[in-house]
Design a protein around this motif. Structure first.
Motif, short mmCIF file in Angstrom:
data_model
loop_
_atom_site.label_atom_id
_atom_site.label_comp_id
_atom_site.label_asym_id
_atom_site.label_seq_id
_atom_site.Cartn_x
_atom_site.Cartn_y
_atom_site.Cartn_z
N ILE A 433 0.84 -1.20 0.00
CA ILE A 433 0.00 0.00 0.00
C ILE A 433 0.88 1.26 0.00
CG2 ILE A 433 -1.68 1.32 1.34
CD1 ILE A 433 -2.87 -1.34 2.28
N GLN A 434 1.97 1.21 0.77
CA GLN A 434 2.88 2.35 0.80
C GLN A 434 3.52 2.57 -0.57
OE1 GLN A 434 5.70 1.52 3.90
NE2 GLN A 434 4.31 2.11 5.57
N VAL A 435 3.97 1.48 -1.20
CA VAL A 435 4.60 1.59 -2.52
C VAL A 435 3.60 2.13 -3.53
CG1 VAL A 435 5.58 0.25 -4.43
CG2 VAL A 435 6.33 -0.18 -2.08
N ALA A 436 2.36 1.61 -3.49
CA ALA A 436 1.34 2.06 -4.43
C ALA A 436 1.05 3.55 -4.22
CB ALA A 436 0.08 1.23 -4.24
N PHE A 437 0.99 3.97 -2.95
CA PHE A 437 0.71 5.39 -2.68
C PHE A 437 1.84 6.26 -3.24
CE2 PHE A 437 0.91 9.24 -0.10
CZ PHE A 437 -0.41 9.68 -0.18
N LYS A 438 3.09 5.86 -3.02
CA LYS A 438 4.22 6.63 -3.55
C LYS A 438 4.19 6.65 -5.07
CE LYS A 438 7.27 5.66 0.38
NZ LYS A 438 8.50 4.96 0.82
N LEU A 439 3.73 5.57 -5.66
CA LEU A 439 3.65 5.51 -7.11
C LEU A 439 2.69 6.55 -7.65
CD1 LEU A 439 4.60 3.71 -9.55
CD2 LEU A 439 2.47 2.46 -9.26
N PHE A 440 1.55 6.72 -6.98
CA PHE A 440 0.56 7.71 -7.40
C PHE A 440 0.99 9.13 -7.04
CE2 PHE A 440 -2.26 3.94 -7.35
CZ PHE A 440 -2.89 4.11 -8.56
N ASP A 441 1.68 9.27 -5.91
CA ASP A 441 2.08 10.60 -5.43
C ASP A 441 3.34 11.05 -6.17
OD1 ASP A 441 2.40 12.92 -4.02
OD2 ASP A 441 3.19 11.93 -2.21
N VAL A 442 3.17 11.47 -7.42
CA VAL A 442 4.30 11.78 -8.30
C VAL A 442 5.13 12.94 -7.76
CG1 VAL A 442 4.96 12.49 -10.63
CG2 VAL A 442 3.05 10.89 -10.30
N TYR A 496 -8.29 -3.95 -5.52
CA TYR A 496 -7.42 -2.92 -6.08
C TYR A 496 -5.95 -3.20 -5.75
CZ TYR A 496 -11.52 -0.11 -7.17
OH TYR A 496 -12.70 0.34 -7.69
N ALA A 497 -5.72 -3.81 -4.60
CA ALA A 497 -4.34 -4.14 -4.23
C ALA A 497 -3.73 -5.07 -5.26
CB ALA A 497 -4.30 -4.78 -2.84
N LYS A 498 -4.53 -6.00 -5.76
CA LYS A 498 -4.02 -6.91 -6.78
C LYS A 498 -3.73 -6.18 -8.09
CE LYS A 498 -2.59 -10.73 -8.29
NZ LYS A 498 -1.31 -11.23 -7.78
N ILE A 499 -4.57 -5.18 -8.39
CA ILE A 499 -4.30 -4.36 -9.58
C ILE A 499 -2.98 -3.61 -9.41
CG2 ILE A 499 -5.08 -2.37 -10.92
CD1 ILE A 499 -7.92 -3.24 -10.43
N PHE A 500 -2.74 -3.07 -8.20
CA PHE A 500 -1.51 -2.34 -7.94
C PHE A 500 -0.30 -3.26 -8.10
CE2 PHE A 500 -4.12 0.35 -4.76
CZ PHE A 500 -4.65 1.08 -5.81
N THR A 501 -0.35 -4.44 -7.48
CA THR A 501 0.80 -5.34 -7.53
C THR A 501 1.01 -5.88 -8.94
OG1 THR A 501 -0.59 -7.20 -6.84
CG2 THR A 501 0.62 -6.04 -5.12
N THR A 502 -0.09 -6.14 -9.65
CA THR A 502 0.04 -6.58 -11.05
C THR A 502 0.73 -5.49 -11.86
OG1 THR A 502 -1.96 -7.92 -10.88
CG2 THR A 502 -1.22 -7.35 -13.09
N TYR A 503 0.32 -4.25 -11.62
CA TYR A 503 0.91 -3.12 -12.33
C TYR A 503 2.41 -2.99 -12.00
CZ TYR A 503 1.84 1.75 -13.64
OH TYR A 503 2.37 2.88 -14.18
N LEU A 504 2.74 -3.12 -10.71
CA LEU A 504 4.13 -3.01 -10.31
C LEU A 504 4.98 -4.11 -10.94
CD1 LEU A 504 3.66 -2.19 -6.51
CD2 LEU A 504 4.26 -0.61 -8.34
N ASP A 505 4.44 -5.33 -10.99
CA ASP A 505 5.15 -6.43 -11.64
C ASP A 505 5.38 -6.14 -13.12
OD1 ASP A 505 5.39 -7.91 -9.35
OD2 ASP A 505 3.58 -9.09 -9.70
N LEU A 506 4.35 -5.60 -13.75
CA LEU A 506 4.46 -5.29 -15.18
C LEU A 506 5.49 -4.19 -15.42
CD1 LEU A 506 0.70 -5.38 -16.22
CD2 LEU A 506 2.48 -7.01 -16.85
#
Length: 544
Positions: A433-442, A496-506
């Motif tokens: 969740i922290q990584v996903a938040f940092k990803l969005f917080d450009v 949504y967490a799975k969408i975030f992790t899938t995106y990060l993997d991609l």
């Protein structure tokens, strides 16, 4: 710009970033046999279909047979009551010692005879196979499949052994006195120690060396339609003594006896059965089963072996459905879902996924909000996308395919529960969740604006004109999203967490596939966007 944002920016410039080739993506969770759908869709329903000719036959036979049989049943019960009263006179409700002496010698033969006469008067023709074991050979009988209140015929044929029954049943007029004559083990629903006391009493009687009467138990604990054997409760197997399995069959062209959670009522079944010329029933006593040392220490193992032997003899499958599935089935009906939607093989699912009753019931409520408006109560890709407020895209199709374990293009409640537990919840960690938040917080100001949110989702889903205003407003309290708001939303919606992790993997795969001069710094891996040990990635290798 942080390394998370830098990685996202680099990945977003790669052609096809976030979209990728869905056909080339590896399957992130294997389809293991332990979570295959049960062989029987719903063992708790019964639908007896009758043609016009059969209805006319029942009507005319009922005019004659119904009043005669009802009168005979009442007469036999009245005749049995005084003998039951003699057998239980001056005895406490919860017995501390078995009934012996002249009372038992006089009353037991009479009650056995009247019991057989009772079922004969109702039109039952009984075929008995096998030999009844005595109390020393097998202190406990286990009877299956349990499908009707008429299964009490097994108790009569076995010689009126003791049974486990609710304390309220012993208080009922007439029938309560007859039940007490069997010296039952009474269970109280208001006593918090009742279950422990019941187990202790079963152990005490089963290990008495024949001092107490044999016990008869229906280990399934609820009625089914005889299409399978559901999970056996371990109570009869905890004492670690030999048990004799008893099989019940009703080989009739018209089934008028099956009493399940959805089907005919008690009164309807009695009337239909009484109106038949006769009703066949087979009672088969199988060889006594003696537990080995391992099974004495593990009653569940003993119960499973006996169940498999009985199912093999009956020629039917076994499933991991339990009484809790019935409760979920009723809950599904109350949520306007098809009742079978709640059948998930609760015991197996809860044991393997570490879920409790309240957790699965909460998931049922969530599932109902998505599926109640869909045809058949199942979730298709359109309903799934609408629930997530996202368009149908390759990434979403991949996520949907991971839920859709049997590849039929829809998700049932069982698949939804497994998907949340196996795919989404492991991905929904504080770190992700922290990584996903940092990803969005450009711009790294501690808040996500709608523009930042839209940019990343457009890149990850491969939809350049994606409108995320509805989803953003659901997360945000104001014009931007704080970390706490983002975290709260992610925890409530693990999809949504799975969408975030899938995106990060991609993004990771795209970044590392670029020429060296275009790659992000090597420290990108240590920033937890791509875990250092890919083999231990919870979202990828979660063993279900």
């Amino acid at each position: 710009m942080s390394r998370c944002a830098e990685a996202a920016a680099v990945a977003a410039t790669v052609p096809g970033a976030g979209v990728g080739n869905a056909g080339l993506r590896r399957l992130m969770v294997p389809r293991q046999a332990s979570f295959f759908p049960p062989p029987v869709p719903n063992p708790f329903v019964q639908q007896t279909r009758m043609g016009t000719a059969r209805r006319i036959q029942i009507f005319f036979l009922g005019i004659i047979l119904l009043p005669i049989r009802a009168l005979l049943v009442a007469l036999i019960l009245l005749l049995a009551w005084p003998f039951a009263a003699i057998s239980t006179a001056c005895c406490p409700e919860k017995l501390t010692h078995p009934v012996t002496g002249w009372r038992r010698k006089i009353t037991q033969p009479v009650l056995k005879f009247l019991g057989r006469a009772l079922f004969f008067s109702m039109g039952f023709i009984v075929t008995v196979k096998g030999k009844v074991a005595n109390a020393v050979e097998a202190p406990i009988f286990v009877v299956a499949p349990h499908s009707t209140f008429f299964d009490g015929i097994a108790c009569v044929i076995a010689g009126l052994p003791s049974m486990v029954s609710r304390n309220e049943n012993a208080q009922a007029p007439l029938v309560g006195r007859l039940l007490r004559a069997l010296q039952p083990v009474l269970v109280s629903r208001v006593d918090p120690d009742s279950r422990k006391n019941t187990i202790n009493e079963i152990i005490r009687r089963a290990t008495s060396g024949g001092e107490w009467p044999q016990m008869l138990v229906f280990p399934e604990g609820t009625c089914t339609n005889r299409s399978c054997l559901i999970t056996f409760k371990p109570g009869a197997f905890i004492p670690g003594v030999p048990v004799q399995p008893i099989l019940l069959r009703y080989p009739n062209k018209l089934d008028t006896v099956t009493w399940t959670w959805q089907g005919y009522t008690f009164i309807q079944l009695c009337m239909l059965t009484f109106c038949q010329p006769f009703t066949r029933v087979e009672v088969e006593f199988m060889p006594v089963q003696v537990p080995n040392e391992e099974e004495r220490n593990d009653p569940v193992l003993f119960a499973d072996r006996v169940r498999n032997l009985m199912a093999q003899a009956l020629g039917i499958p076994v499933t991991d459905h339990t009484y809790e599935d019935c409760r979920l089935m009723i809950s599904a009906g109350q949520l306007t879902l098809p009742m079978e939607a709640g059948l998930v093989e609760f015991t197996k699912i809860s044991r393997k996924l570490k879920l409790d009753w309240d957790g699965i019931r909460k998931h049922l409520d969530e599932y109902a909000t998505i599926a109640s408006s869909s045809k058949g109560g199942r979730i298709g890709i359109e309903e799934f996308a609408e629930y997530l407020k996202l368009p149908v895209s390759d990434v979403l199709r991949q996520l949907f395919a991971l839920f859709d374990r049997n590849h039929d293009g829809s998700i049932d409640f069982r698949e939804y529960v497994i998907g949340l537990a196996v795919l989404c919840n492991p991905a929904n960690t504080e770190e992700i969740i922290q990584v996903a938040f940092k990803l969005f917080d450009v711009d790294e100001d501690g808040h996500i604006t709608e523009e930042e949110f839209s940019t990343i989702l457009q890149a990850s889903l491969g939809v350049p004109d994606l409108d995320v205003s509805g989803l953003f407003k659901e997360i945000a309290q104001g014009d931007s999203v704080s970390y706490e708001e983002f975290k709260s939303f992610a925890l409530k919606h693990p999809e949504y967490a799975k969408i975030f992790t899938t995106y990060l993997d991609l993004q990771t795969s795209h970044v590392f596939s670029l020429p060296k001069e275009a790659q992000a710094t090597p420290s990108f891996t240590s920033n937890k966007v791509s875990p250092e040990n890919r083999e231990e990635s919870a979202s990828d290798k979660k063993d279900d």
